[in-house]
Design an enzyme around this catalytic site. Structure first.
Site, mmCIF file in Angstrom:
data_model
loop_
_atom_site.group_PDB
_atom_site.id
_atom_site.type_symbol
_atom_site.label_atom_id
_atom_site.label_comp_id
_atom_site.label_asym_id
_atom_site.label_seq_id
_atom_site.Cartn_x
_atom_site.Cartn_y
_atom_site.Cartn_z
ATOM 1 N N HIS A 293 0.807 -1.235 0.000
ATOM 2 C CA HIS A 293 0.000 0.000 0.000
ATOM 3 C C HIS A 293 0.831 1.273 0.000
ATOM 4 O O HIS A 293 0.278 2.361 -0.170
ATOM 5 C CB HIS A 293 -0.952 0.031 1.200
ATOM 6 C CG HIS A 293 -0.267 0.422 2.481
ATOM 7 N ND1 HIS A 293 0.538 -0.430 3.183
ATOM 8 C CD2 HIS A 293 -0.250 1.600 3.156
ATOM 9 C CE1 HIS A 293 1.012 0.182 4.243
ATOM 10 N NE2 HIS A 293 0.559 1.414 4.254
HETATM 11 C C1 UD1 Z 1 -2.172 5.953 5.342
HETATM 12 C C2 UD1 Z 1 -0.861 6.447 5.945
HETATM 13 C C3 UD1 Z 1 0.145 5.311 5.950
HETATM 14 C C4 UD1 Z 1 -0.406 4.083 6.635
HETATM 15 C C5 UD1 Z 1 -1.711 3.705 5.971
HETATM 16 C C6 UD1 Z 1 -2.330 2.507 6.629
HETATM 17 C C7 UD1 Z 1 -0.260 8.831 5.575
HETATM 18 C C8 UD1 Z 1 0.635 9.708 4.828
HETATM 19 N N1 UD1 Z 1 -0.273 7.533 5.167
HETATM 20 O O1 UD1 Z 1 -1.908 5.620 3.986
HETATM 21 O O2 UD1 Z 1 1.310 5.710 6.644
HETATM 22 O O3 UD1 Z 1 0.519 3.032 6.526
HETATM 23 O O4 UD1 Z 1 -2.614 4.824 6.057
HETATM 24 O O5 UD1 Z 1 -3.430 2.044 5.914
HETATM 25 O O6 UD1 Z 1 -0.919 9.253 6.487
HETATM 26 N N2 UD1 Z 1 -9.085 5.198 0.877
HETATM 27 C C9 UD1 Z 1 -10.321 4.614 0.829
HETATM 28 N N3 UD1 Z 1 -10.967 4.398 2.010
HETATM 29 C C10 UD1 Z 1 -10.443 4.737 3.215
HETATM 30 C C11 UD1 Z 1 -9.180 5.354 3.243
HETATM 31 C C12 UD1 Z 1 -8.513 5.574 2.076
HETATM 32 O O7 UD1 Z 1 -10.820 4.275 -0.222
HETATM 33 O O8 UD1 Z 1 -11.091 4.489 4.254
HETATM 34 C C13 UD1 Z 1 -8.352 5.410 -0.401
HETATM 35 C C14 UD1 Z 1 -8.621 6.748 -1.033
HETATM 36 O O9 UD1 Z 1 -8.575 6.595 -2.417
HETATM 37 C C15 UD1 Z 1 -7.432 7.560 -0.574
HETATM 38 C C16 UD1 Z 1 -6.328 6.523 -0.558
HETATM 39 O O10 UD1 Z 1 -6.957 5.322 -0.152
HETATM 40 O O11 UD1 Z 1 -7.149 8.634 -1.389
HETATM 41 C C17 UD1 Z 1 -5.189 6.860 0.357
HETATM 42 O O12 UD1 Z 1 -5.657 7.071 1.702
HETATM 43 P P1 UD1 Z 1 -4.767 7.928 2.738
HETATM 44 O O13 UD1 Z 1 -5.381 7.899 4.084
HETATM 45 O O14 UD1 Z 1 -4.439 9.259 2.147
HETATM 46 O O15 UD1 Z 1 -3.399 7.127 2.784
HETATM 47 P P2 UD1 Z 1 -3.087 5.567 2.920
HETATM 48 O O16 UD1 Z 1 -2.487 5.100 1.654
HETATM 49 O O17 UD1 Z 1 -4.251 4.810 3.475
#
Ligand code: UD1
Length: 376
Positions: free
Chosen positions: A212
């Site tokens: 991820h």
């Molecule tokens: C975040 C953390 C990462 C951690 C990870 C655990 C930061 C910079 N990154 O990364 O350190 O290891 O969480 O999972 O804070 N999305 C969904 N549903 C959700 C959440 C996210 O669909 O409930 C999708 C969206 O398209 C979103 C993308 O995942 O844009 C990224 O989510 P984001 O919270 O920005 O970062 P993670 O990759 O989850």
């Protein structure tokens, strides 16, 4: 005293659960207010963990959702600042290294609200990782810094943090793991609940893969290479691949889902805590770019290959069952073959990863609160 305790993303939840439980035992008991920023919001990334971990529902939900780093961080800051103003807490407790961790630490520090950071001092020394920036800055803003491995203190001292603020307490994620491991299902049960009964013969070896990190999945070439590696690995032993929402989104965006159409490779939705624990415990090997999974496999003694060039958790390599495998498919597959042939690293469990990290944190917080009362 009132403590605002912040959660935001999936890995924060396993860390906060034991900390809240231990803080609740303090005398006099602080008022604990659980704030959820809403960085993760899908049921599979969020709601299903609250009951599995015995976390109370959040008292305050900020519902920030997804956005780019600047917007997400700014939105958490704006909304959390209003909470600080309204609640006037004694301190703010943050965990881990996600964007919300830094955002809340920053506004608390600006309001002179002391920040307590659980999982301080980890460093990958790779500033291209957003988490590394979050770690360095959160630690600079923190009044009490709780570390999981002995080497973290050296990182903090080098950055000018006074040693009196640093407390080596062990790993709260492992508190949760040891508490819940007896209830983790067998792999065949997990597979059956995802309509994959018979995908792996009972007792047969399998690999568990998670990906991820932005550095792995946002770059089409890197993602393609890792998916092709997974396909080739699945010709040697079955591969289970729970898909993080970010990874699923990139697969679709880059049109790469077809690379996963392999007879012995199964994609799963993001798993619940106990299901993931059951699959990790039963795996012949785990391939991952997650920080938490590196630690959990070390606690379980399951060989882990980290699909990155560095780790902020070096103790999982020096003592645990983890090895850095990088991103080159040929190198990764050669390391997998080694594990299949020779069994891989068993490692040993690092010091203070004993299930009692959270009570140690609560003891330090209790003393710190008492000192503040005396001074007031
Ligand atoms: C975040 C953390 C990462 C951690 C990870 C655990 C930061 C910079 N990154 O990364 O350190 O290891 O969480 O999972 O804070 N999305 C969904 N549903 C959700 C959440 C996210 O669909 O409930 C999708 C969206 O398209 C979103 C993308 O995942 O844009 C990224 O989510 P984001 O919270 O920005 O970062 P993670 O990759 O989850």
């Amino acid at each position: 005293p009132r403590l605002l305790c912040v959660v935001a993303a999936r890995p924060n939840l396993m860390k906060m659960a034991p900390v809240l439980a231990a803080l609740r035992q303090l005398e006099p008991a602080p008022v604990l207010t659980l704030v959820h920023t809403g960085q993760h919001y899908d049921a599979a990334m969020n709601a299903q963990f609250f009951s599995a971990l015995d976390l109370p529902p959040p008292d305050i939900a900020l519902d920030v959702g997804s956005a780019n780093h600047a917007v997400q961080t700014a939105e958490v800051m704006r909304r959390f600042d209003a909470v600080l103003e309204q609640q006037a807490p004694t301190a703010t407790l943050v965990v881990g290294d996600v964007n919300s961790t830094l955002a809340c630490a920053l506004v608390a520090a600006k309001r002179n609200v002391p920040v307590l950071h659980v999982e301080a001092g980890l460093r990958s020394f790779d500033r291209a990782m957003p988490e590394e920036i979050n770690r360095v800055l959160t630690d600079q803003l923190s009044e009490l810094l709780f570390t999981t491995e002995a080497g973290a203190a050296d990182n903090l001292l080098r950055e000018g943090i006074p040693s009196a603020r640093i407390h080596f307490v062990g790993n709260v994620m492992i508190d949760t793991l040891l508490r819940l491991l007896p209830g983790a299902p067998a792999p065949e049960q997990v597979l059956a609940s995802h309509n994959l009964a018979g995908f792996i013969a009972r007792g047969a070896p399998y690999a568990l893969l998670t990906l991820h990190r932005a550095g792995n999945v946002d770059d089409p070439q890197r993602l393609r290479a890792l998916l092709e590696m997974a396909g080739r690995l699945s010709a040697r032993l079955p591969v289970l691949f729970p898909l993080h929402p970010r990874t699923r989104a990139r697969l679709e965006q880059f049109g790469m889902s077809g690379l996963l159409d392999q007879p012995h490779l199964a994609c799963l939705p993001p798993l619940g805590y106990l299901d993931m624990l059951g699959l990790m415990r039963g795996a012949r090997m785990v391939l991952t770019d997650s920080g938490g999974v590196q630690e959990e496999t070390t606690a379980l003694g399951v060989p882990c290959l980290t699909l990155r060039d560095n780790t902020e958790r070096p103790i999982t390599i020096s003592e645990g069952s983890n090895a850095l495998a990088g991103r080159d498919p040929a190198v990764i597959l050669a390391l997998c073959d080694d594990i299949l042939q020779y069994g891989g690293k068993a490692g040993r469990v690092p010091r203070l990863w004993d299930g009692h990290a959270a009570p140690r944190i609560a003891a330090v917080v209790g003393q710190w609160l008492a000192q503040r009362r005396e001074r007031a």
